[in-house]
Scaffold this motif. Structure first.
Motif, PDB file in Angstrom:
ATOM      1  N   GLY A  52      21.296  14.574  52.929  1.00 50.03           N
ATOM      2  CA  GLY A  52      20.401  15.697  52.708  1.00 50.03           C
ATOM      3  C   GLY A  52      18.939  15.303  52.674  1.00 50.03           C
ATOM      4  O   GLY A  52      18.548  14.183  53.000  1.00 50.03           O
ATOM      5  N   HIS A  53      18.115  16.261  52.241  1.00 50.21           N
ATOM      6  CA  HIS A  53      16.671  16.063  52.261  1.00 50.21           C
ATOM      7  C   HIS A  53      16.233  15.022  51.237  1.00 50.21           C
ATOM      8  O   HIS A  53      15.240  14.313  51.452  1.00 50.21           O
ATOM      9  N   LEU A  54      16.940  14.911  50.126  1.00 48.41           N
ATOM     10  CA  LEU A  54      16.600  13.895  49.130  1.00 48.41           C
ATOM     11  C   LEU A  54      16.701  12.498  49.737  1.00 48.41           C
ATOM     12  O   LEU A  54      15.818  11.657  49.542  1.00 48.41           O
ATOM     13  N   GLU A  55      17.783  12.256  50.468  1.00 49.91           N
ATOM     14  CA  GLU A  55      17.950  10.949  51.098  1.00 49.91           C
ATOM     15  C   GLU A  55      16.855  10.717  52.143  1.00 49.91           C
ATOM     16  O   GLU A  55      16.342   9.597  52.268  1.00 49.91           O
ATOM     17  N   TYR A  56      16.496  11.755  52.867  1.00 51.38           N
ATOM     18  CA  TYR A  56      15.432  11.631  53.858  1.00 51.38           C
ATOM     19  C   TYR A  56      14.115  11.261  53.189  1.00 51.38           C
ATOM     20  O   TYR A  56      13.372  10.386  53.667  1.00 51.38           O
ATOM     21  N   LYS A  57      13.804  11.929  52.044  1.00 54.19           N
ATOM     22  CA  LYS A  57      12.572  11.601  51.324  1.00 54.19           C
ATOM     23  C   LYS A  57      12.620  10.174  50.795  1.00 54.19           C
ATOM     24  O   LYS A  57      11.605   9.466  50.803  1.00 54.19           O
ATOM     25  N   ALA A  58      13.789   9.743  50.329  1.00 53.11           N
ATOM     26  CA  ALA A  58      13.932   8.376  49.840  1.00 53.11           C
ATOM     27  C   ALA A  58      13.651   7.368  50.945  1.00 53.11           C
ATOM     28  O   ALA A  58      13.004   6.340  50.726  1.00 53.11           O
ATOM     29  N   MET A  59      14.119   7.654  52.156  1.00 51.75           N
ATOM     30  CA  MET A  59      13.869   6.770  53.286  1.00 51.75           C
ATOM     31  C   MET A  59      12.373   6.699  53.600  1.00 51.75           C
ATOM     32  O   MET A  59      11.833   5.619  53.877  1.00 51.75           O
ATOM     33  N   GLN A  60      11.688   7.842  53.535  1.00 53.03           N
ATOM     34  CA  GLN A  60      10.249   7.854  53.791  1.00 53.03           C
ATOM     35  C   GLN A  60       9.503   6.993  52.776  1.00 53.03           C
ATOM     36  O   GLN A  60       8.618   6.196  53.131  1.00 53.03           O
ATOM     37  N   ILE A  61       9.843   7.162  51.507  1.00 50.82           N
ATOM     38  CA  ILE A  61       9.167   6.411  50.445  1.00 50.82           C
ATOM     39  C   ILE A  61       9.434   4.920  50.594  1.00 50.82           C
ATOM     40  O   ILE A  61       8.522   4.093  50.487  1.00 50.82           O
ATOM     41  N   ALA A  62      10.696   4.561  50.854  1.00 54.24           N
ATOM     42  CA  ALA A  62      11.055   3.148  50.978  1.00 54.24           C
ATOM     43  C   ALA A  62      10.328   2.487  52.138  1.00 54.24           C
ATOM     44  O   ALA A  62       9.813   1.366  52.017  1.00 54.24           O
ATOM     45  N   ARG A  63      10.256   3.169  53.263  1.00 47.31           N
ATOM     46  CA  ARG A  63       9.603   2.571  54.438  1.00 47.31           C
ATOM     47  C   ARG A  63       8.091   2.503  54.257  1.00 47.31           C
ATOM     48  O   ARG A  63       7.449   1.581  54.756  1.00 47.31           O
ATOM     49  N   ASP A  64       7.540   3.444  53.523  1.00 47.89           N
ATOM     50  CA  ASP A  64       6.120   3.348  53.197  1.00 47.89           C
ATOM     51  C   ASP A  64       5.860   2.131  52.307  1.00 47.89           C
ATOM     52  O   ASP A  64       4.859   1.423  52.481  1.00 47.89           O
ATOM     53  N   MET A  65       6.770   1.862  51.381  1.00 54.40           N
ATOM     54  CA  MET A  65       6.652   0.667  50.534  1.00 54.40           C
ATOM     55  C   MET A  65       6.709  -0.603  51.377  1.00 54.40           C
ATOM     56  O   MET A  65       5.966  -1.561  51.131  1.00 54.40           O
ATOM     57  N   LEU A  66       7.582  -0.622  52.377  1.00 50.09           N
ATOM     58  CA  LEU A  66       7.698  -1.798  53.238  1.00 50.09           C
ATOM     59  C   LEU A  66       6.429  -2.002  54.048  1.00 50.09           C
ATOM     60  O   LEU A  66       5.947  -3.132  54.191  1.00 50.09           O
ATOM     61  N   VAL A  67       5.866  -0.911  54.577  1.00 51.23           N
ATOM     62  CA  VAL A  67       4.646  -1.012  55.372  1.00 51.23           C
ATOM     63  C   VAL A  67       3.496  -1.550  54.524  1.00 51.23           C
ATOM     64  O   VAL A  67       2.703  -2.395  54.965  1.00 51.23           O
ATOM     65  N   ARG A  68       3.401  -1.074  53.275  1.00 49.12           N
ATOM     66  CA  ARG A  68       2.307  -1.491  52.391  1.00 49.12           C
ATOM     67  C   ARG A  68       2.568  -2.841  51.735  1.00 49.12           C
ATOM     68  O   ARG A  68       1.689  -3.380  51.059  1.00 49.12           O
ATOM     69  N   GLY A  69       3.773  -3.369  51.913  1.00 48.31           N
ATOM     70  CA  GLY A  69       4.090  -4.652  51.293  1.00 48.31           C
ATOM     71  C   GLY A  69       4.234  -4.566  49.783  1.00 48.31           C
ATOM     72  O   GLY A  69       4.043  -5.553  49.074  1.00 48.31           O
ATOM     73  N   GLN A  70       4.576  -3.375  49.274  1.00 54.70           N
ATOM     74  CA  GLN A  70       4.699  -3.193  47.828  1.00 54.70           C
ATOM     75  C   GLN A  70       5.849  -4.031  47.297  1.00 54.70           C
ATOM     76  O   GLN A  70       6.958  -4.010  47.823  1.00 54.70           O
ATOM     77  N   GLN A  71       5.601  -4.755  46.210  1.00 56.55           N
ATOM     78  CA  GLN A  71       6.618  -5.630  45.642  1.00 56.55           C
ATOM     79  C   GLN A  71       7.084  -5.187  44.265  1.00 56.55           C
ATOM     80  O   GLN A  71       8.035  -5.750  43.723  1.00 56.55           O
ATOM     81  N   ASN A  72       6.418  -4.201  43.685  1.00 58.78           N
ATOM     82  CA  ASN A  72       6.818  -3.709  42.369  1.00 58.78           C
ATOM     83  C   ASN A  72       7.867  -2.609  42.501  1.00 58.78           C
ATOM     84  O   ASN A  72       7.846  -1.831  43.454  1.00 58.78           O
ATOM     85  N   THR A  73       8.773  -2.546  41.516  1.00 58.38           N
ATOM     86  CA  THR A  73       9.750  -1.458  41.495  1.00 58.38           C
ATOM     87  C   THR A  73       9.038  -0.132  41.239  1.00 58.38           C
ATOM     88  O   THR A  73       7.927  -0.089  40.697  1.00 58.38           O
ATOM     89  N   HIS A  74       9.705   0.945  41.631  1.00 62.00           N
ATOM     90  CA  HIS A  74       9.063   2.254  41.588  1.00 62.00           C
ATOM     91  C   HIS A  74      10.098   3.307  41.223  1.00 62.00           C
ATOM     92  O   HIS A  74      11.201   3.326  41.761  1.00 62.00           O
ATOM     93  N   LEU A  75       9.761   4.186  40.271  1.00 65.85           N
ATOM     94  CA  LEU A  75      10.603   5.317  39.890  1.00 65.85           C
ATOM     95  C   LEU A  75      10.038   6.598  40.472  1.00 65.85           C
ATOM     96  O   LEU A  75       8.824   6.820  40.443  1.00 65.85           O
ATOM     97  N   GLU A  76      10.916   7.436  40.993  1.00 66.17           N
ATOM     98  CA  GLU A  76      10.486   8.718  41.568  1.00 66.17           C
ATOM     99  C   GLU A  76      11.407   9.808  41.037  1.00 66.17           C
ATOM    100  O   GLU A  76      12.636   9.694  41.102  1.00 66.17           O
TER     101      GLU A  76
END
Length: 279
Positions: A52-76
């Motif tokens: 569903g859309h929740l999983e799609y949003k999770a994929m967007q957030i995760a890939r944005d983290m990868l692009v930015r090189g974010q290394q800290n955990t994140h709660l949403e």
């Protein structure tokens, strides 16, 4: 074994960063199960947290983290309903955990004695290494994990394929090749670090030839030659390799995420090297 565990192990062995997404809290009448996990890399997803859309949003957030090189955990926290295309209400909290984030993409040109001492050191860091030489026989039989061996008749051609923000180390057996590699790297000018092995005399000669080709002072200042930390003394291959590895670590710790041509020259971040690298 859960699929996500084996997936993480596989991606780690491949040196590919990813994000582990976990449902840690469910409030309201939602069909998802707390504890469900999925793994998201730059190009693929593994397992599911319910679609569903929740999983799609999770994929967007995760890939944005990868692009930015974010290394800290994140709660949403997501309020389910019309905003996420859900027919039922409720709240879902997702935990995003970056895994295996690579801090540096490194290209080592040259498989000579210093290169053979240096590459295993770099392979033990959170880095991916491309090891490039035209001489297949110079490479050791066992290539360290996380290192890609590239045998190329034209090493200069490999520069076009380097990721933006790469850490580039030139230490070939041929001064003419070193010069061509240097010119190609300075022309591209989007590296995070460029080190050329050699003495101050070699640098002076190279600067003179590069100025004749139209390179200016600002570009030449981005070249680190001699390279390596002056605090690490000695001229043995391993001693030189340790000093270079130390400089790489100091640079990515200082500049991680600032992979642009406008970044501060390495000469401003590190003390001037007094080492005479007679290569």
């Amino acid at each position: 074994m859960n699929n996500w565990i084996s997936t993480l192990a596989t991606l780690q062995n491949q040196g590919e960063p990813c994000v582990l997404v976990t449902i840690i809290e469910e409030l309201g009448s939602t069909p998802r199960n707390a504890g469900s996990k999925m793994v998201i890399s730059a190009a693929h997803t593994f397992d599911t947290i319910g679609g569903g859309h929740l999983e799609y949003k999770a994929m967007q957030i995760a890939r944005d983290m990868l692009v930015r090189g974010q290394q800290n955990t994140h709660l949403e926290r997501f309020s389910l309903g019309a905003s996420l295309g859900q027919c039922c209400g409720g709240v879902t909290v997702l935990l995003f955990e970056p895994m295996g984030q690579v801090q540096a993409q490194i290209a080592v040109f040259g498989a000579g004695h210093v290169g053979r001492a240096l590459v295993p050191l770099l392979a033990s860091l959170p880095c991916r290494v491309r090891w490039i030489d035209s001489r297949d026989q110079e490479f050791p039989e066992n290539i360290p994990q996380g290192v890609r061996k590239i045998v190329s008749e034209e090493p200069v051609d490999e520069i076009a394929d380097l990721p933006v923000g790469s850490y580039c180390i030139v230490m070939t057996h041929n001064h003419a090749l070193d010069l061509e590699l240097t010119a190609a790297l300075l022309k591209r000018n989007d590296f995070a670090y460029f080190g050329l092995i050699g003495s101050k005399t070699k640098r002076v000669k190279f600067e003179h030839r590069l100025r004749d080709r139209g390179f200016d002072t600002a570009q030449l200042q981005r070249m680190r030659c001699p390279m390596g930390l002056t605090e690490v003394k000695g001229k043995l291959p391993m001693e030189i390799a340790i000093s270079i590895a130390g400089e790489i670590i100091a640079t990515y710790n200082a500049n991680f995420g600032q992979h642009t041509a406008g970044a501060e020259p390495i000469a401003k971040l590190l003390p001037a090297s007094r080492r005479s690298q007679a290569i």
